[in-house]
Design a protein around this motif. Structure first.
Motif, PDB file in Angstrom:
ATOM      1  N   HIS A 230      -4.929   1.926   9.134  1.00 19.04           N
ATOM      2  CA  HIS A 230      -4.318   1.386  10.354  1.00 19.04           C
ATOM      3  C   HIS A 230      -5.019   1.948  11.589  1.00 19.04           C
ATOM      4  CE1 HIS A 230      -1.106   0.168   7.663  1.00 19.04           C
ATOM      5  NE2 HIS A 230      -0.900   1.429   7.323  1.00 19.04           N
TER       6      HIS A 230
ATOM      7  N   HIS B 172      -1.530   5.386   3.492  1.00 19.89           N
ATOM      8  CA  HIS B 172      -1.715   4.857   4.840  1.00 19.89           C
ATOM      9  C   HIS B 172      -2.603   5.806   5.633  1.00 19.89           C
ATOM     10  CE1 HIS B 172       1.597   1.947   4.252  1.00 19.89           C
ATOM     11  NE2 HIS B 172       2.022   2.896   3.436  1.00 19.89           N
TER      12      HIS B 172
ATOM     13  N   GLY C  67      -5.420  -2.208   7.373  1.00 17.52           N
ATOM     14  CA  GLY C  67      -3.971  -2.436   7.395  1.00 17.52           C
ATOM     15  C   GLY C  67      -3.548  -3.145   8.664  1.00 17.52           C
ATOM     16  N   GLY C  68      -2.877  -2.437   9.569  1.00 17.76           N
ATOM     17  CA  GLY C  68      -2.391  -3.066  10.792  1.00 17.76           C
ATOM     18  C   GLY C  68      -2.879  -2.362  12.050  1.00 17.76           C
TER      19      GLY C  68
ATOM     20  N   HIS D 170       5.077   7.183  -0.486  1.00 22.38           N
ATOM     21  CA  HIS D 170       3.952   6.900   0.412  1.00 22.38           C
ATOM     22  C   HIS D 170       3.280   8.200   0.839  1.00 22.38           C
ATOM     23  CE1 HIS D 170       4.971   2.655   1.102  1.00 22.38           C
ATOM     24  NE2 HIS D 170       6.226   3.067   1.036  1.00 22.38           N
TER      25      HIS D 170
ATOM     26  N   THR E   8      -4.468   1.236  -0.692  1.00 24.74           N
ATOM     27  CA  THR E   8      -4.793   1.901   0.564  1.00 24.74           C
ATOM     28  C   THR E   8      -4.779   0.915   1.726  1.00 24.74           C
ATOM     29  OG1 THR E   8      -6.175   3.510  -0.589  1.00 24.74           O
ATOM     30  CG2 THR E   8      -6.598   3.230   1.754  1.00 24.74           C
ATOM     31  N   ALA E   9      -4.331   1.380   2.904  1.00 23.70           N
ATOM     32  CA  ALA E   9      -4.421   0.571   4.122  1.00 23.70           C
ATOM     33  C   ALA E   9      -4.844   1.482   5.270  1.00 23.70           C
ATOM     34  CB  ALA E   9      -3.087  -0.080   4.434  1.00 23.70           C
TER      35      ALA E   9
ATOM     36  N   SER F 257       0.821  -1.210   0.000  1.00 26.38           N
ATOM     37  CA  SER F 257       0.000   0.000   0.000  1.00 26.38           C
ATOM     38  C   SER F 257       0.855   1.261   0.000  1.00 26.38           C
ATOM     39  CB  SER F 257      -0.936   0.017   1.198  1.00 26.38           C
ATOM     40  OG  SER F 257      -0.590  -0.967   2.106  1.00 26.38           O
TER      41      SER F 257
END
Ligand code: ATP
Ligand code: MG
Length: 330
Positions: A188, A5, A216-217, A139, A185-186, A2
């Motif tokens: 988080h 973010h 994401g994460g 990014h 895209t992510a 990604s």
């Protein structure tokens, strides 16, 4: 991997701080990142100890290994003017619109329009290329609204796309939505190891998934170091008074403070110490439960320590290094 973010999370858990550390981490080794703010609070400028950010991409930091971090505070009003300019060639009429408050008016009556402008600007930066065909930014990191609002914020283009069925706004909304829903895209989430933020994170993830947006994460922030080893925790939890008193009086004797006899001097200290140890034990148990709940989400997870003196610039670089060490840059 990604390239956009989006950093969300419960209020006050460290979204702005983590977004900034992530932008630094992703810029390391000669990359270039853009850190964007959408809520007009100048949190990024404060963090990087620079003056307020104008509506203009500006270099704010050099990352380890020679990368660059740029920052932008996206302003909905200015973004609307840019946008109108692009499609309708407004010229000086744009300034007039702003003067009579028409822009304010437009973004107030259609909150969806405001959000489409903000996310649209971020997506534009993600896709921008230079003359040689290379991406200008490797990014883009967005300091996004909190968990309770983030799905609506990102999904609003769908609403706008429905609202305006034809024309440039419709096309723009569709294009933005394509980026937001793609693996490019992510989103988080920042959380603490406490019940409420963890619960909010898991609700937020479910909501995003239902809207078809990519998760994401999870960044667990402000983790406190464990100060007791397992045996000590066990002793404290079970209140083994004599053991603690004995250990304490031995310690006092060794330092020459034990002249008042065996445990007499240590005795008044035992109960408060045990109390503290019990509280520490309870907190550890709570954190362990939080960690287990986060693990059940089965997402990439990162942990950042609580910095005792707050987060200054040096602390921010430390957090960025930590994120890289844990594999955030892939
Ligand atoms: N790992 C950390 N160690 C110590 N302090 C931290 C850490 N992370 C964040 N903070 C501090 O916590 C406070 C809140 O952080 P931040 O402003 O990043 O949160 P936020 O989620 O963006 O808040 P808001 O919801 O108001 O936008 C700040 O004072 C910040 O310096
Ligand atoms: Mg913030």
């Amino acid at each position: 991997m990604s390239r956009l973010h989006v950093v969300s999370g419960k209020g006050g858990t460290g979204k702005t701080t983590v977004a900034a550390a992530l932008a630094l981490a992703l810029a390391a080794e000669g990359k270039r990142t853009l850190l964007v703010e959408v809520e007009g609070r100048q949190g990024i400028a404060q963090l990087f100890e620079t003056e307020a950010l104008p509506y203009e991409e500006r270099k704010i930091a050099v990352a380890p290994g020679g990368g660059e971090v740029f920052a932008l505070a996206i302003d909905a009003e200015q973004a609307l003017l840019d946008y109108l300019q692009m499609f309708y060639k407004l010229g000086g009429a744009g300034r007039a619109l702003r003067k009579i408050g028409a822009i304010d008016f437009a973004t107030t009556i259609a909150p969806g329009l405001r959000d489409v402008l903000l996310t649209g600007k971020a997506c534009e930066a993600v896709r921008r290329k230079d003359r040689t065909g290379r991406f200008v930014y490797d990014h883009v990191v967005m300091d996004a609204p909190p968990t309770g609002r983030v799905t609506r914020f990102l999904n609003v283009n769908d609403e706008v796309a429905g609202l305006a069925r034809i024309g440039p706004i419709h096309n723009q909304a569709q294009a933005v939505m394509r980026v937001l829903k793609s693996p490019e895209t992510a989103v988080h989430f920042v959380t603490l190891l406490e019940e409420m933020p963890v619960q909010e994170t898991s609700d937020g993830i479910a909501e995003l998934r239902a809207a078809g947006l990519p998760v994401g994460g999870v960044v667990i922030n402000m983790v406190r170091p464990a100060i007791l080893d397992d045996a000590a925790v066990e002793a404290a939890a079970n209140g083994r008074r004599e053991e603690v008193a004995r250990a304490l009086s031995h310690a006092l004797e060794r330092t020459g403070s034990g002249s008042r006899g065996r445990t007499g001097f240590a005795e008044p200290l035992v109960e408060p110490l045990l109390q503290q140890a019990r509280e520490h034990t309870e907190r550890l148990a709570l954190e362990q439960r939080g960690r287990a709940d986060v693990a059940r989400l089965s997402l990439p997870t990162y942990e950042l320590q609580l910095l005792g003196d707050g987060v200054d610039l040096a602390g921010l670089y430390r957090m960025a290094r930590e994120l890289r060490k844990q594999g955030v840059a892939g």
